[in-house]
Design a protein around this motif. Structure first.
Motif, PDB file in Angstrom:
ATOM      1  N   TYR A 252       0.825  -1.214   0.000  1.00 46.79           N
ATOM      2  CA  TYR A 252       0.000   0.000   0.000  1.00 46.79           C
ATOM      3  C   TYR A 252       0.858   1.261   0.000  1.00 46.79           C
ATOM      4  O   TYR A 252       0.538   2.238  -0.676  1.00 46.79           O
ATOM      5  CB  TYR A 252      -0.919   0.025   1.229  1.00 46.79           C
ATOM      6  N   LEU A 253       1.916   1.238   0.794  1.00 47.52           N
ATOM      7  CA  LEU A 253       2.754   2.433   0.940  1.00 47.52           C
ATOM      8  C   LEU A 253       3.381   2.859  -0.386  1.00 47.52           C
ATOM      9  O   LEU A 253       3.475   4.053  -0.669  1.00 47.52           O
ATOM     10  CB  LEU A 253       3.828   2.196   2.008  1.00 47.52           C
ATOM     11  N   THR A 254       3.796   1.905  -1.208  1.00 49.23           N
ATOM     12  CA  THR A 254       4.391   2.275  -2.495  1.00 49.23           C
ATOM     13  C   THR A 254       3.348   2.816  -3.472  1.00 49.23           C
ATOM     14  O   THR A 254       3.691   3.534  -4.407  1.00 49.23           O
ATOM     15  CB  THR A 254       5.130   1.079  -3.150  1.00 49.23           C
TER      16      THR A 254
ATOM     17  N   LYS B 169       9.064   8.715   3.864  1.00 45.46           N
ATOM     18  CA  LYS B 169       9.770   7.652   3.142  1.00 45.46           C
ATOM     19  C   LYS B 169       9.080   7.255   1.840  1.00 45.46           C
ATOM     20  O   LYS B 169       9.728   7.122   0.804  1.00 45.46           O
ATOM     21  CB  LYS B 169       9.917   6.413   4.035  1.00 45.46           C
ATOM     22  N   TYR B 170       7.760   7.069   1.878  1.00 42.97           N
ATOM     23  CA  TYR B 170       7.057   6.470   0.737  1.00 42.97           C
ATOM     24  C   TYR B 170       6.321   7.463  -0.149  1.00 42.97           C
ATOM     25  O   TYR B 170       6.154   7.223  -1.331  1.00 42.97           O
ATOM     26  CB  TYR B 170       6.074   5.409   1.228  1.00 42.97           C
TER      27      TYR B 170
ATOM     28  N   HIS C 129      11.296   9.117  -7.567  1.00 41.72           N
ATOM     29  CA  HIS C 129      11.398   8.133  -8.645  1.00 41.72           C
ATOM     30  C   HIS C 129      10.105   7.334  -8.752  1.00 41.72           C
ATOM     31  O   HIS C 129       9.715   6.632  -7.825  1.00 41.72           O
ATOM     32  CB  HIS C 129      12.592   7.204  -8.421  1.00 41.72           C
ATOM     33  N   LYS C 130       9.449   7.446  -9.902  1.00 45.15           N
ATOM     34  CA  LYS C 130       8.167   6.761 -10.121  1.00 45.15           C
ATOM     35  C   LYS C 130       8.401   5.339 -10.614  1.00 45.15           C
ATOM     36  O   LYS C 130       9.391   5.050 -11.264  1.00 45.15           O
ATOM     37  CB  LYS C 130       7.318   7.539 -11.117  1.00 45.15           C
ATOM     38  N   THR C 131       7.429   4.483 -10.311  1.00 44.37           N
ATOM     39  CA  THR C 131       7.496   3.083 -10.710  1.00 44.37           C
ATOM     40  C   THR C 131       6.078   2.540 -10.906  1.00 44.37           C
ATOM     41  O   THR C 131       5.118   3.223 -10.590  1.00 44.37           O
ATOM     42  CB  THR C 131       8.267   2.246  -9.657  1.00 44.37           C
ATOM     43  N   GLN C 132       5.935   1.352 -11.410  1.00 40.96           N
ATOM     44  CA  GLN C 132       4.660   0.664 -11.627  1.00 40.96           C
ATOM     45  C   GLN C 132       3.762   1.420 -12.619  1.00 40.96           C
ATOM     46  O   GLN C 132       2.711   1.941 -12.263  1.00 40.96           O
ATOM     47  CB  GLN C 132       3.926   0.440 -10.304  1.00 40.96           C
ATOM     48  N   TYR C 133       4.189   1.433 -13.861  1.00 45.19           N
ATOM     49  CA  TYR C 133       3.414   2.091 -14.915  1.00 45.19           C
ATOM     50  C   TYR C 133       2.074   1.393 -15.102  1.00 45.19           C
ATOM     51  O   TYR C 133       1.981   0.175 -15.151  1.00 45.19           O
ATOM     52  CB  TYR C 133       4.191   2.071 -16.237  1.00 45.19           C
TER      53      TYR C 133
ATOM     54  N   GLY D 191       0.260   6.641 -16.577  1.00 46.57           N
ATOM     55  CA  GLY D 191       1.193   7.178 -15.588  1.00 46.57           C
ATOM     56  C   GLY D 191       1.637   6.094 -14.626  1.00 46.57           C
ATOM     57  O   GLY D 191       1.304   4.928 -14.786  1.00 46.57           O
ATOM     58  N   TYR D 192       2.368   6.517 -13.628  1.00 43.06           N
ATOM     59  CA  TYR D 192       2.963   5.599 -12.669  1.00 43.06           C
ATOM     60  C   TYR D 192       2.217   5.646 -11.339  1.00 43.06           C
ATOM     61  O   TYR D 192       2.027   6.714 -10.776  1.00 43.06           O
ATOM     62  CB  TYR D 192       4.435   5.949 -12.453  1.00 43.06           C
TER      63      TYR D 192
END
Length: 195
Positions: A12-14, A55-56, A61-65, A71-72
């Protein structure tokens, strides 16, 4: 059939930044995840939320397109060493504080998952009764609506006796023997039609 609640806080945090950035475009699954996350996050104290957000949520830096959003959804978390330096404490102290906050979030997620699971079990139209890893298979009711000599359990869920929601007998057995309601196997099963 039912929405399962993950109790992995980092999952969830990411996604936290994505929940906020795409709040008006979330899919039904993402909306459910966001509801779970924000409900459990609200139960934490401000210091825990602040530490986790630092932290999260604030990672660059974006991830999980995700093509649906073009978008990410996720952000890579900032490293513990960078955040410890920002706070002016050593990395071990920071890491312990972060882990405590994540564990508190995990406990809230677990509690919420248990609540959802209990409410879903109460609403099942048909169910089997479980004790640990054993399922109620057969029993006999004697005089005065008491269970006769023995109750037979099985490890094979498909062989378990299935009760309907209208069954007073199933409700009585669940309460009397502290058994848990569970969704039956979708293949063949024995249906209790007595009311």
């Amino acid at each position: 059939m039912t929405f399962r609640v993950s109790i992995r806080p980092k999952y969830y945090l990411t996604l936290w930044a994505g929940f906020m950035e795409y709040r008006n475009e979330l899919t039904e699954r993402e909306k459910n995840l966001a509801k779970v996350f924000f409900k459990t996050l609200a139960a934490l104290d401000k210091e825990d939320v602040s530490l986790l957000a630092e932290k999260y949520l604030k990672g660059e830096h974006k991830t999980q397109y995700v093509p649906e959003h073009d978008g990410y959804m996720g952000r890579l978390p900032i490293t513990d060493s960078i955040l410890a330096d920002r706070r002016g404490i050593n990395i071990k102290e920071y890491r312990e504080a972060r882990i405590r906050a994540e564990n508190r979030l995990r406990m809230e997620l677990k509690q919420y998952a248990d609540e959802i699971e209990a409410s879903v079990r109460q609403e099942l139209p048909s169910y089997v009764l479980r004790m640990n890893s054993l399922y109620l298979k057969r029993y006999e009711i004697g005089m005065f609506d008491q269970v006769k000599e023995e109750i037979i359990f099985t490890q094979d869920k498909s062989q378990a006796k299935v009760f309907t929601n209208e069954s007073e007998e199933g409700r009585g057995l669940a309460i009397g023997f502290n058994l848990t309601k569970e969704e039956p196997e979708t293949s063949s099963f024995y249906l209790d039609v007595r009311v």
